[in-house]
Design a protein around this motif. Structure first.
Motif, mmCIF file in Angstrom:
data_model
loop_
_atom_site.group_PDB
_atom_site.id
_atom_site.type_symbol
_atom_site.label_atom_id
_atom_site.label_comp_id
_atom_site.label_asym_id
_atom_site.label_seq_id
_atom_site.Cartn_x
_atom_site.Cartn_y
_atom_site.Cartn_z
ATOM 1 N N LEU A 33 30.673 -5.244 69.436
ATOM 2 C CA LEU A 33 31.902 -5.541 70.178
ATOM 3 C C LEU A 33 33.063 -4.657 69.717
ATOM 4 N N PHE A 34 33.186 -4.510 68.402
ATOM 5 C CA PHE A 34 34.273 -3.709 67.840
ATOM 6 C C PHE A 34 34.186 -2.268 68.323
ATOM 7 N N GLY A 35 32.988 -1.684 68.286
ATOM 8 C CA GLY A 35 32.807 -0.293 68.706
ATOM 9 C C GLY A 35 33.120 -0.088 70.180
ATOM 10 N N ILE A 36 32.624 -0.989 71.033
ATOM 11 C CA ILE A 36 32.861 -0.859 72.478
ATOM 12 C C ILE A 36 34.335 -1.020 72.803
ATOM 13 N N MET A 37 34.975 -2.018 72.203
ATOM 14 C CA MET A 37 36.395 -2.253 72.472
ATOM 15 C C MET A 37 37.249 -1.096 71.951
ATOM 16 N N LEU A 38 36.893 -0.533 70.791
ATOM 17 C CA LEU A 38 37.661 0.579 70.230
ATOM 18 C C LEU A 38 37.569 1.807 71.133
ATOM 19 N N LEU A 39 36.364 2.108 71.605
ATOM 20 C CA LEU A 39 36.190 3.266 72.481
ATOM 21 C C LEU A 39 37.013 3.122 73.755
ATOM 22 N N ASN A 40 36.958 1.955 74.370
ATOM 23 C CA ASN A 40 37.707 1.745 75.606
ATOM 24 C C ASN A 40 39.209 1.700 75.358
ATOM 25 N N PHE A 41 39.615 1.195 74.200
ATOM 26 C CA PHE A 41 41.040 1.171 73.856
ATOM 27 C C PHE A 41 41.574 2.596 73.758
ATOM 28 N N ILE A 42 40.807 3.479 73.134
ATOM 29 C CA ILE A 42 41.225 4.879 73.001
ATOM 30 C C ILE A 42 41.322 5.542 74.372
ATOM 31 N N ILE A 43 40.323 5.274 75.238
ATOM 32 C CA ILE A 43 40.320 5.872 76.577
ATOM 33 C C ILE A 43 41.532 5.402 77.382
ATOM 34 N N VAL A 44 41.813 4.098 77.325
ATOM 35 C CA VAL A 44 42.948 3.556 78.082
ATOM 36 C C VAL A 44 44.261 4.120 77.559
ATOM 37 N N GLN A 45 44.388 4.283 76.237
ATOM 38 C CA GLN A 45 45.612 4.837 75.684
ATOM 39 C C GLN A 45 45.825 6.281 76.112
ATOM 40 N N ALA A 46 44.710 7.021 76.280
ATOM 41 C CA ALA A 46 44.819 8.426 76.671
ATOM 42 C C ALA A 46 45.067 8.594 78.164
ATOM 43 N N ALA A 47 44.778 7.578 78.962
ATOM 44 C CA ALA A 47 44.942 7.678 80.419
ATOM 45 C C ALA A 47 46.418 7.658 80.788
ATOM 46 N N PRO A 48 46.791 8.412 81.835
ATOM 47 C CA PRO A 48 48.197 8.410 82.270
ATOM 48 C C PRO A 48 48.585 7.094 82.915
ATOM 49 N N GLY A 49 49.865 6.787 82.870
ATOM 50 C CA GLY A 49 50.360 5.549 83.465
ATOM 51 C C GLY A 49 50.236 4.389 82.502
ATOM 52 N N GLY A 50 50.869 3.302 82.838
ATOM 53 C CA GLY A 50 50.821 2.124 81.981
ATOM 54 C C GLY A 50 51.696 1.031 82.552
ATOM 55 N N PRO A 51 51.706 -0.133 81.916
ATOM 56 C CA PRO A 51 52.489 -1.253 82.452
ATOM 57 C C PRO A 51 53.984 -0.982 82.506
ATOM 58 N N ILE A 52 54.511 -0.196 81.551
ATOM 59 C CA ILE A 52 55.935 0.109 81.588
ATOM 60 C C ILE A 52 56.262 0.947 82.823
ATOM 61 N N ASP A 53 55.424 1.934 83.087
ATOM 62 C CA ASP A 53 55.633 2.741 84.289
ATOM 63 C C ASP A 53 55.498 1.913 85.553
ATOM 64 N N GLU A 54 54.623 0.907 85.528
ATOM 65 C CA GLU A 54 54.479 0.035 86.700
ATOM 66 C C GLU A 54 55.760 -0.756 86.956
ATOM 67 N N VAL A 55 56.377 -1.242 85.886
ATOM 68 C CA VAL A 55 57.638 -1.993 86.038
ATOM 69 C C VAL A 55 58.733 -1.073 86.541
ATOM 70 N N ILE A 56 58.801 0.136 85.982
ATOM 71 C CA ILE A 56 59.805 1.094 86.435
ATOM 72 C C ILE A 56 59.581 1.454 87.899
ATOM 73 N N ALA A 57 58.297 1.586 88.281
ATOM 74 C CA ALA A 57 57.971 1.893 89.677
ATOM 75 C C ALA A 57 58.436 0.778 90.596
ATOM 76 N N GLN A 58 58.282 -0.462 90.138
ATOM 77 C CA GLN A 58 58.753 -1.586 90.952
ATOM 78 C C GLN A 58 60.275 -1.574 91.079
ATOM 79 N N ILE A 59 60.948 -1.110 90.024
ATOM 80 C CA ILE A 59 62.405 -1.027 90.073
ATOM 81 C C ILE A 59 62.843 0.061 91.045
ATOM 82 N N ARG A 60 62.169 1.176 90.977
ATOM 83 C CA ARG A 60 62.562 2.315 91.800
ATOM 84 C C ARG A 60 62.020 2.235 93.235
ATOM 85 N N GLY A 61 60.986 1.437 93.438
ATOM 86 C CA GLY A 61 60.406 1.342 94.768
ATOM 87 C C GLY A 61 59.108 2.116 94.860
#
Length: 357
Positions: free
Chosen positions: A16-44
């Motif tokens: 479990l630790f290995g699988i979650m760590l690998l996916n955590f790294i991939i998600v961190q490297a991917a563009p976008g995120g929840p903060i950008d989603e909130v900003i997008a909602q603010i801007r339209g």
């Protein structure tokens, strides 16, 4: 066998630790995120498109402001980072997340009202219903049909059923689902089955016999659509597995000893041929339960885990993404262990205790 099960259970946490760590790294490297989603909602909507193109994963993990956040009050950005937990280093966030997950505390959704566990629990009946009945019916139909096709290999029965299986394999389940809606759910012809939901809106007011009938009435079309692909694959796997065993020397010897065809088939061939089918069960069940149902859920308006995970990825809702991934991994490990136990019952000659850790 008991020692093998204990060893497998001890491997659950590092797996479990290995699988979650690998996916955590991939998600961190991917563009976008929840903060950008909130900003997008603010801007339209236009701001949302800009956020997705320019990305901001690195900015959220570190201390720099994202491109999508340019022009936004830095104090607001800081508050959002604190709210979503991005004011902590990635390593600390991961360890904190895994500590909570070991206690099955998945936190709250970023963008949906409720805890992750409550959202998963609300969607779970749909996914379990689709996965359970699709898998059960596929095996109940495909195994007897595959055995009969192997016994009558080359006959008219084999040829005609192979034609039907090829059609089922070639037609995607979502296209077959649309065809079923057109024919039987008020699309253009008959209106025998409902188009949306797992049960009727007034289901709770029904008596139990009526509730059960209503439940299967709503499941009829989506399960039928999902069975097509699984049915075709499993039938051919069963046939080929039995054909391979039927042509082996021990079957010729058993027949030479005067054993009846039924005794040879179910007393000798069945045990060996079923091993491949049993090995395929965990992967088939997990595939049906968690992945194949996504388009079916969308077409029939069923709020299952597939749709929940898809929406979470689109919205960068990390608690739901990692919470569902954690549960999927646990189910996968459990199903593989179940597969090995079934192996032992199908063929007692398999000795897991003799395996090395």
């Amino acid at each position: 066998m008991l020692a093998y099960i204990v060893r497998r259970l001890l491997l659950v946490i590092p797996t479990l630790f290995g699988i979650m760590l690998l996916n955590f790294i991939i998600v961190q490297a991917a563009p976008g995120g929840p903060i950008d989603e909130v900003i997008a909602q603010i801007r339209g909507a236009h701001g949302g498109a800009l956020a997705r193109v320019t990305g901001g994963g690195a900015g959220e993990a570190g201390g720099e402001q994202t491109r999508a956040g340019r022009g936004i009050d830095p104090q607001l950005i800081a508050e959002l980072k604190h709210q979503f937990g991005f004011d902590k280093p990635p390593a600390e966030r991961f360890l904190l997340m895994m500590g909570n997950y070991l206690r099955f505390d998945f936190g709250n959704s970023f963008f949906q009202n409720g805890s992750v566990i409550s959202l998963i629990a609300a969607r779970l009946p749909v996914s379990i219903s689709l996965g359970l009945w699709t898998t059960l019916l596929s095996y109940l139909i495909s195994i007897p049909l595959g055995i009969r096709k192997a016994v009558r290999d080359g006959s008219r029965f084999d040829i005609w059923t192979s034609g039907a299986i090829i059609v089922g394999y070639a037609v995607p389940s979502f296209l077959f689902a649309i065809l079923l809606i057109v024919l039987f759910s008020g699309g253009s012809y008959l209106q025998w089955f409902p188009l949306r939901g797992l049960v009727s809106d007034d289901w709770s007011s029904f008596g139990w016999p009526h509730r059960i009938l209503d439940y299967f009435w709503h499941l009829a079309l989506p399960v039928t659509a999902m069975i097509i692909g699984a049915f075709a694959n499993l039938t051919m796997l069963t046939k080929n597995s039995f054909l391979d065993e039927i042509n082996k020397q021990y079957v010729v010897t058993a027949r030479a000893k005067g054993l009846g065809e039924r005794r040879v088939l179910y007393g000798h061939v069945f045990r060996n041929a079923m091993l491949i089918i049993v090995a395929n069960f965990p992967a088939a069940f997990i595939n049906i339960l968690f992945t194949s149902a996504l388009l079916i859920e969308v077409i029939f308006s069923l709020n299952g885990l597939g749709l929940l995970g898809f929406e979470a990825v689109l919205n960068r809702d990390y608690p739901i993404i990692f919470g569902t991934l954690y549960i999927y991994t646990l189910v996968g490990i459990a199903m593989n262990l179940v597969r090995d136990i079934i192996y032992m019952f199908v063929d007692p000659r398999i000795d897991f205790a003799a395996r090395r850790a």
